[in-house]
Design a protein around this motif. Structure first.
Motif, PDB file in Angstrom:
ATOM      1  N   ASN A 236       5.226  88.457  53.857  1.00  0.00           N
ATOM      2  CA  ASN A 236       6.570  88.204  54.373  1.00  0.00           C
ATOM      3  C   ASN A 236       6.619  88.190  55.897  1.00  0.00           C
ATOM      4  O   ASN A 236       7.449  87.494  56.479  1.00  0.00           O
ATOM      5  N   ALA A 237       5.727  88.915  56.549  1.00  0.00           N
ATOM      6  CA  ALA A 237       5.663  88.844  58.017  1.00  0.00           C
ATOM      7  C   ALA A 237       5.201  87.451  58.435  1.00  0.00           C
ATOM      8  O   ALA A 237       5.753  86.851  59.368  1.00  0.00           O
ATOM      9  N   TRP A 238       4.213  86.911  57.739  1.00  0.00           N
ATOM     10  CA  TRP A 238       3.711  85.565  58.061  1.00  0.00           C
ATOM     11  C   TRP A 238       4.795  84.519  57.805  1.00  0.00           C
ATOM     12  O   TRP A 238       5.049  83.656  58.654  1.00  0.00           O
ATOM     13  N   VAL A 239       5.432  84.586  56.635  1.00  0.00           N
ATOM     14  CA  VAL A 239       6.485  83.614  56.302  1.00  0.00           C
ATOM     15  C   VAL A 239       7.659  83.746  57.271  1.00  0.00           C
ATOM     16  O   VAL A 239       8.219  82.747  57.721  1.00  0.00           O
ATOM     17  N   GLY A 240       8.027  84.971  57.621  1.00  0.00           N
ATOM     18  CA  GLY A 240       9.139  85.188  58.553  1.00  0.00           C
ATOM     19  C   GLY A 240       8.854  84.623  59.929  1.00  0.00           C
ATOM     20  O   GLY A 240       9.734  84.037  60.567  1.00  0.00           O
ATOM     21  N   GLN A 241       7.620  84.786  60.394  1.00  0.00           N
ATOM     22  CA  GLN A 241       7.264  84.230  61.704  1.00  0.00           C
ATOM     23  C   GLN A 241       7.239  82.704  61.663  1.00  0.00           C
ATOM     24  O   GLN A 241       7.624  82.046  62.629  1.00  0.00           O
ATOM     25  N   PHE A 242       6.826  82.139  60.535  1.00  0.00           N
ATOM     26  CA  PHE A 242       6.903  80.685  60.373  1.00  0.00           C
ATOM     27  C   PHE A 242       8.365  80.234  60.371  1.00  0.00           C
ATOM     28  O   PHE A 242       8.713  79.232  61.004  1.00  0.00           O
TER      29      PHE A 242
ATOM     30  N   SER B 109      16.760  77.065  54.852  1.00  0.00           N
ATOM     31  CA  SER B 109      15.349  77.453  54.800  1.00  0.00           C
ATOM     32  C   SER B 109      15.072  78.601  55.752  1.00  0.00           C
ATOM     33  O   SER B 109      14.357  79.554  55.413  1.00  0.00           O
ATOM     34  N   TYR B 110      15.641  78.538  56.938  1.00  0.00           N
ATOM     35  CA  TYR B 110      15.449  79.582  57.945  1.00  0.00           C
ATOM     36  C   TYR B 110      15.920  80.938  57.445  1.00  0.00           C
ATOM     37  O   TYR B 110      15.185  81.919  57.480  1.00  0.00           O
ATOM     38  N   TYR B 111      17.149  81.010  56.970  1.00  0.00           N
ATOM     39  CA  TYR B 111      17.641  82.350  56.625  1.00  0.00           C
ATOM     40  C   TYR B 111      17.134  82.843  55.284  1.00  0.00           C
ATOM     41  O   TYR B 111      17.013  84.051  55.075  1.00  0.00           O
ATOM     42  N   LEU B 112      16.782  81.957  54.348  1.00  0.00           N
ATOM     43  CA  LEU B 112      16.230  82.445  53.091  1.00  0.00           C
ATOM     44  C   LEU B 112      14.753  82.823  53.218  1.00  0.00           C
ATOM     45  O   LEU B 112      14.317  83.803  52.628  1.00  0.00           O
ATOM     46  N   LEU B 113      13.992  82.052  53.982  1.00  0.00           N
ATOM     47  CA  LEU B 113      12.584  82.414  54.164  1.00  0.00           C
ATOM     48  C   LEU B 113      12.417  83.591  55.115  1.00  0.00           C
ATOM     49  O   LEU B 113      11.444  84.337  55.029  1.00  0.00           O
ATOM     50  N   GLY B 114      13.369  83.781  56.035  1.00  0.00           N
ATOM     51  CA  GLY B 114      13.283  84.890  56.974  1.00  0.00           C
ATOM     52  C   GLY B 114      13.944  86.169  56.493  1.00  0.00           C
ATOM     53  O   GLY B 114      13.788  87.229  57.107  1.00  0.00           O
ATOM     54  N   GLY B 115      14.669  86.108  55.384  1.00  0.00           N
ATOM     55  CA  GLY B 115      15.398  87.277  54.890  1.00  0.00           C
ATOM     56  C   GLY B 115      14.505  88.454  54.532  1.00  0.00           C
ATOM     57  O   GLY B 115      14.823  89.605  54.832  1.00  0.00           O
ATOM     58  N   ALA B 116      13.382  88.183  53.894  1.00  0.00           N
ATOM     59  CA  ALA B 116      12.482  89.268  53.487  1.00  0.00           C
ATOM     60  C   ALA B 116      11.883  89.967  54.708  1.00  0.00           C
ATOM     61  O   ALA B 116      11.745  91.194  54.736  1.00  0.00           O
ATOM     62  N   TRP B 117      11.536  89.196  55.725  1.00  0.00           N
ATOM     63  CA  TRP B 117      10.977  89.783  56.952  1.00  0.00           C
ATOM     64  C   TRP B 117      12.039  90.629  57.660  1.00  0.00           C
ATOM     65  O   TRP B 117      11.747  91.690  58.206  1.00  0.00           O
ATOM     66  N   THR B 118      13.275  90.158  57.624  1.00  0.00           N
ATOM     67  CA  THR B 118      14.375  90.917  58.203  1.00  0.00           C
ATOM     68  C   THR B 118      14.527  92.261  57.495  1.00  0.00           C
ATOM     69  O   THR B 118      14.693  93.295  58.135  1.00  0.00           O
ATOM     70  N   MET B 119      14.438  92.243  56.168  1.00  0.00           N
ATOM     71  CA  MET B 119      14.522  93.484  55.400  1.00  0.00           C
ATOM     72  C   MET B 119      13.341  94.400  55.734  1.00  0.00           C
ATOM     73  O   MET B 119      13.526  95.605  55.935  1.00  0.00           O
ATOM     74  N   GLN B 120      12.160  93.834  55.809  1.00  0.00           N
ATOM     75  CA  GLN B 120      10.960  94.612  56.104  1.00  0.00           C
ATOM     76  C   GLN B 120      11.079  95.325  57.445  1.00  0.00           C
ATOM     77  O   GLN B 120      10.694  96.482  57.582  1.00  0.00           O
ATOM     78  N   ARG B 121      11.605  94.645  58.423  1.00  0.00           N
ATOM     79  CA  ARG B 121      11.738  95.213  59.771  1.00  0.00           C
ATOM     80  C   ARG B 121      12.948  96.127  59.910  1.00  0.00           C
ATOM     81  O   ARG B 121      13.108  96.790  60.929  1.00  0.00           O
ATOM     82  N   GLY B 122      13.819  96.156  58.903  1.00  0.00           N
ATOM     83  CA  GLY B 122      14.986  97.026  58.936  1.00  0.00           C
ATOM     84  C   GLY B 122      16.058  96.565  59.908  1.00  0.00           C
ATOM     85  O   GLY B 122      16.818  97.382  60.433  1.00  0.00           O
ATOM     86  N   VAL B 123      16.155  95.259  60.156  1.00  0.00           N
ATOM     87  CA  VAL B 123      17.130  94.752  61.116  1.00  0.00           C
ATOM     88  C   VAL B 123      18.262  93.983  60.441  1.00  0.00           C
ATOM     89  O   VAL B 123      19.003  93.273  61.094  1.00  0.00           O
TER      90      VAL B 123
ATOM     91  N   LEU C 210      12.876  89.394  46.695  1.00  0.00           N
ATOM     92  CA  LEU C 210      12.682  90.288  45.556  1.00  0.00           C
ATOM     93  C   LEU C 210      11.397  91.101  45.725  1.00  0.00           C
ATOM     94  O   LEU C 210      11.394  92.319  45.531  1.00  0.00           O
ATOM     95  N   LEU C 211      10.320  90.442  46.107  1.00  0.00           N
ATOM     96  CA  LEU C 211       9.064  91.160  46.342  1.00  0.00           C
ATOM     97  C   LEU C 211       9.214  92.200  47.451  1.00  0.00           C
ATOM     98  O   LEU C 211       8.716  93.326  47.336  1.00  0.00           O
ATOM     99  N   GLN C 212       9.916  91.829  48.527  1.00  0.00           N
ATOM    100  CA  GLN C 212      10.107  92.776  49.628  1.00  0.00           C
ATOM    101  C   GLN C 212      10.981  93.942  49.184  1.00  0.00           C
ATOM    102  O   GLN C 212      10.752  95.081  49.595  1.00  0.00           O
ATOM    103  N   SER C 213      11.960  93.684  48.340  1.00  0.00           N
ATOM    104  CA  SER C 213      12.797  94.769  47.816  1.00  0.00           C
ATOM    105  C   SER C 213      11.972  95.743  46.988  1.00  0.00           C
ATOM    106  O   SER C 213      12.156  96.962  47.075  1.00  0.00           O
ATOM    107  N   LEU C 214      11.049  95.206  46.194  1.00  0.00           N
ATOM    108  CA  LEU C 214      10.152  96.071  45.420  1.00  0.00           C
ATOM    109  C   LEU C 214       9.234  96.862  46.346  1.00  0.00           C
ATOM    110  O   LEU C 214       8.968  98.051  46.108  1.00  0.00           O
TER     111      LEU C 214
END
Length: 180
Positions: free
Chosen positions: A23-29, A67-81, A156-160
Motif C-alpha cells: 500500500n505504500a508503493w501504490v499510495g506513492q504511485f 483513482s487517486y483517492y481510492l488507490l491512495g486511501g489505504a496508504w492514508t490509513m496506514q500513515r494515520g492521516v 480492506l487489506l490495510q484495515s486487516l
C-alpha cells in the motif's frame, strides 16, 4: 514466544509488513495521478482557447480523481492521516486507542467486504456487457471499475493489517512498523 502463539505473531507481522509495503508503493504511485489530472485539466483549458472540442476532459479528470483517492486511501490509513473524530481519542492511552480501534475495525472491515463484493459484481457486469458511460465521449467503464474495486480491496487489506497491529498493541506485543 514459542509454539503456535509465536507462529501466529510471526505470520501476522509478515502479513502487516507485506500489506503495508504494497500500500505504500501504490499510495506513492497514486500521488502522481494528481499530476495527470492537472495535465488533463490544463489540456481542457488550452483546447477551449484554440477552439478544439475535447469532450473527454471532465470525465477523464473525474476518473483520475477517483483513482487517486481510492488507490491512495489505504496508504492514508496506514500513515494515520485520515480524518478522525478526535474529541476523546487524543486523550486516551495508546493501549486504549488500540482496543477501541480493534472494536471499530470490525465494522469497517464488514463495510469494505460489502464494497469489494459489490465492486466485483459491478466490474464483472461491465466486462461482460461492454458497459459504457452515458456521456458524449462514451468510454468503457470496466477500467475505472477495476481500479475502484482494487482500491477498495487494498483498503480492506490495510484495515486487516491495522486490526492485527491494534490487537498486538492491545495485548502488549506491538509490531515494529518503523520500516514499513
Amino acid at each position: 514466544m514459542a509454539g503456535t502463539e509465536g507462529l501466529v505473531w510471526r505470520t501476522a507481522r509478515r502479513f502487516t509488513r507485506g500489506v503495508d509495503a504494497l500500500n505504500a508503493w501504490v499510495g506513492q504511485f497514486a500521488m502522481w495521478l494528481l499530476v495527470l489530472m492537472l495535465a488533463v485539466l490544463v489540456w481542457g483549458i488550452a483546447s477551449q482557447a484554440i477552439d478544439v472540442r475535447s469532450v473527454w476532459v471532465i470525465e477523464m479528470a473525474q476518473f483520475t480523481l477517483v483513482s487517486y483517492y481510492l488507490l491512495g486511501g489505504a496508504w492514508t490509513m496506514q500513515r494515520g492521516v485520515h480524518v478522525r473524530m478526535d474529541v476523546f481519542y487524543s486523550h486516551w492511552r495508546p493501549r486504549t486507542r488500540s482496543v477501541v480501534d480493534s472494536f471499530t475495525s470490525v465494522f469497517l472491515i464488514f463495510f469494505l467486504v460489502m464494497l469489494v463484493v459489490g465492486g466485483w459484481e459491478s466490474t464483472a457486469y461491465a466486462l461482460d456487457s461492454g458497459q459504457r458511460s452515458r456521456s458524449l465521449w462514451r468510454p468503457y467503464m470496466a477500467p475505472v471499475k477495476i481500479i475502484m474495486t482494487t482500491g477498495m480491496a487494498l483498503m480492506l487489506l490495510q484495515s486487516l493489517s491495522e486490526l492485527c497491529k491494534d490487537i498486538a498493541r492491545a495485548l502488549g506485543h506491538p509490531f515494529d512498523t518503523a520500516n514499513t
